[in-house]
Design a protein around this motif. Structure first.
Motif, PDB file in Angstrom:
ATOM      1  N   GLU A  54       0.824  -1.208   0.000  1.00 13.18           N
ATOM      2  CA  GLU A  54       0.000   0.000   0.000  1.00 13.18           C
ATOM      3  C   GLU A  54       0.858   1.257   0.000  1.00 13.18           C
ATOM      4  O   GLU A  54       0.606   2.192  -0.765  1.00 13.18           O
ATOM      5  CB  GLU A  54      -0.921  -0.013   1.226  1.00 13.18           C
ATOM      6  CG  GLU A  54      -1.883   1.180   1.261  1.00 13.18           C
ATOM      7  CD  GLU A  54      -2.869   1.078   2.396  1.00 13.18           C
ATOM      8  OE1 GLU A  54      -3.260   2.131   2.944  1.00 13.18           O
ATOM      9  OE2 GLU A  54      -3.259  -0.062   2.750  1.00 13.18           O
ATOM     10  N   GLN A  55       1.888   1.282   0.844  1.00 17.00           N
ATOM     11  CA  GLN A  55       2.768   2.452   0.898  1.00 17.00           C
ATOM     12  C   GLN A  55       3.541   2.627  -0.405  1.00 17.00           C
ATOM     13  O   GLN A  55       3.716   3.743  -0.900  1.00 17.00           O
ATOM     14  CB  GLN A  55       3.744   2.319   2.076  1.00 17.00           C
ATOM     15  CG  GLN A  55       3.099   2.445   3.443  1.00 17.00           C
ATOM     16  CD  GLN A  55       2.454   1.142   3.896  1.00 17.00           C
ATOM     17  OE1 GLN A  55       2.479   0.142   3.186  1.00 17.00           O
ATOM     18  NE2 GLN A  55       1.863   1.173   5.088  1.00 17.00           N
ATOM     19  N   LEU A  56       4.000   1.502  -0.969  1.00 17.09           N
ATOM     20  CA  LEU A  56       4.790   1.572  -2.194  1.00 17.09           C
ATOM     21  C   LEU A  56       3.955   2.085  -3.362  1.00 17.09           C
ATOM     22  O   LEU A  56       4.380   2.977  -4.107  1.00 17.09           O
ATOM     23  CB  LEU A  56       5.366   0.190  -2.513  1.00 17.09           C
ATOM     24  CG  LEU A  56       6.235   0.104  -3.782  1.00 17.09           C
ATOM     25  CD1 LEU A  56       7.445   1.015  -3.654  1.00 17.09           C
ATOM     26  CD2 LEU A  56       6.667  -1.329  -4.043  1.00 17.09           C
ATOM     27  N   SER A  58       1.190   3.797  -3.182  1.00 12.54           N
ATOM     28  CA  SER A  58       0.794   5.186  -2.913  1.00 12.54           C
ATOM     29  C   SER A  58       1.924   6.139  -3.289  1.00 12.54           C
ATOM     30  O   SER A  58       1.693   7.195  -3.881  1.00 12.54           O
ATOM     31  CB  SER A  58       0.430   5.351  -1.437  1.00 12.54           C
ATOM     32  OG  SER A  58      -0.680   4.556  -1.100  1.00 12.54           O
ATOM     33  N   LEU A  59       3.159   5.765  -2.935  1.00  8.16           N
ATOM     34  CA  LEU A  59       4.316   6.604  -3.272  1.00  8.16           C
ATOM     35  C   LEU A  59       4.472   6.734  -4.782  1.00  8.16           C
ATOM     36  O   LEU A  59       4.682   7.832  -5.310  1.00  8.16           O
ATOM     37  CB  LEU A  59       5.580   6.009  -2.657  1.00  8.16           C
ATOM     38  CG  LEU A  59       6.898   6.716  -3.012  1.00  8.16           C
ATOM     39  CD1 LEU A  59       6.876   8.162  -2.539  1.00  8.16           C
ATOM     40  CD2 LEU A  59       8.081   5.960  -2.414  1.00  8.16           C
ATOM     41  N   ILE A  60       4.358   5.607  -5.483  1.00  9.19           N
ATOM     42  CA  ILE A  60       4.485   5.641  -6.950  1.00  9.19           C
ATOM     43  C   ILE A  60       3.398   6.520  -7.556  1.00  9.19           C
ATOM     44  O   ILE A  60       3.660   7.311  -8.479  1.00  9.19           O
ATOM     45  CB  ILE A  60       4.421   4.212  -7.526  1.00  9.19           C
ATOM     46  CG1 ILE A  60       5.660   3.414  -7.085  1.00  9.19           C
ATOM     47  CG2 ILE A  60       4.330   4.249  -9.051  1.00  9.19           C
ATOM     48  CD1 ILE A  60       5.611   1.954  -7.486  1.00  9.19           C
ATOM     49  N   LEU A  61       2.179   6.410  -7.046  1.00 11.76           N
ATOM     50  CA  LEU A  61       1.072   7.204  -7.591  1.00 11.76           C
ATOM     51  C   LEU A  61       1.282   8.695  -7.322  1.00 11.76           C
ATOM     52  O   LEU A  61       1.038   9.528  -8.203  1.00 11.76           O
ATOM     53  CB  LEU A  61      -0.245   6.732  -6.980  1.00 11.76           C
ATOM     54  CG  LEU A  61      -1.517   7.367  -7.558  1.00 11.76           C
ATOM     55  CD1 LEU A  61      -1.578   7.160  -9.062  1.00 11.76           C
ATOM     56  CD2 LEU A  61      -2.756   6.792  -6.887  1.00 11.76           C
ATOM     57  N   VAL A  62       1.760   9.045  -6.122  1.00 12.74           N
ATOM     58  CA  VAL A  62       2.034  10.444  -5.815  1.00 12.74           C
ATOM     59  C   VAL A  62       3.112  10.995  -6.743  1.00 12.74           C
ATOM     60  O   VAL A  62       2.995  12.112  -7.272  1.00 12.74           O
ATOM     61  CB  VAL A  62       2.459  10.600  -4.341  1.00 12.74           C
ATOM     62  CG1 VAL A  62       3.005  11.999  -4.083  1.00 12.74           C
ATOM     63  CG2 VAL A  62       1.281  10.331  -3.425  1.00 12.74           C
TER      64      VAL A  62
END
Length: 211
Positions: A54-56, A58-62
């Motif tokens: 989830e964090q990974l 989310s970071l890529i999407l941001v």
């Protein structure tokens, strides 16, 4: 004691000017990742369980959103929209225009004339500095940073004859100052290479033509 307190205060402020933008950028990044967590949650099953999916994601999407916005701002329509927003909102914030130019210089925008590296003549010395603004009569507002904290220093108003703009990147000049002047010879070389040189053939012709 007063001098020591003043020295300590200046160094604290210089450190804050570096830390605060980094802290705010990280804070916005983490906030954006948290907001997008629910959006990427359905796709977390495609990644291994040991990975913080989830964090990974989310970071890529941001980062992708930031890339798309950055690319859009490079278009004519994006630049027009940005200018309207800046003039209507952000430029009312004290210091926004100056720090915007600073960040654009760091990003490598050579079109910026604010925070342009220069060597200036102060007394009998050449001093690394940055051009902050240009007067209508040709004078310059110059920021001379202190060493090794380039975001603290002194402001001068100098005649154009004492200011030598350099064709080097902001980051290169910034590194010289933060490294106690190591690499200053490259700044001097850039200044000397920018000076117009007389063509020896033309000079000889002019001398020979004197009766």
């Amino acid at each position: 004691m007063k001098q020591l307190l003043g020295y300590f205060t200046k160094r604290v402020i210089a450190g804050l000017l570096v830390i605060i933008p980094i802290y705010l950028a990280i804070l916005v990044l983490l906030k954006g990742m948290k907001s997008l967590g629910q959006l990427v949650r359905p796709f977390t099953n495609i990644l291994p369980d040991w990975l913080p999916a989830e964090q990974l994601l989310s970071l890529i999407l941001v980062l992708l959103i930031c890339f798309v916005i950055g690319a859009a701002l490079r278009t004519r329509l994006g630049q027009s929209a940005r200018e309207r927003v800046e003039k209507g909102l952000f430029e009312r914030i004290p210091g926004y225009g100056l720090f915007r130019s600073l960040t654009q210089q760091v990003a490598g925008d050579s079109r910026q004339t604010v925070w342009k590296p220069a060597l200036v003549e102060i007394e009998d010395a050449l001093v690394p500095a940055f051009i902050i603004e240009v007067f209508e009569d040709g004078r310059y507002t110059i920021f001379v940073p202190s060493v090794p904290t380039p975001l603290a220093g002194a402001v001068y108003i100098l005649e154009a004859s004492r200011v030598h703009p350099l064709d080097v990147s902001f980051t290169d000049a910034f590194k010289v100052i933060s490294k106690w002047g190591s690499g200053a010879k490259d700044l001097v070389a850039a200044m000397e290479n920018a000076k117009p040189r007389l063509d020896p053939a033309v000079t000889t012709h002019k001398v020979d033509s004197i009766p």
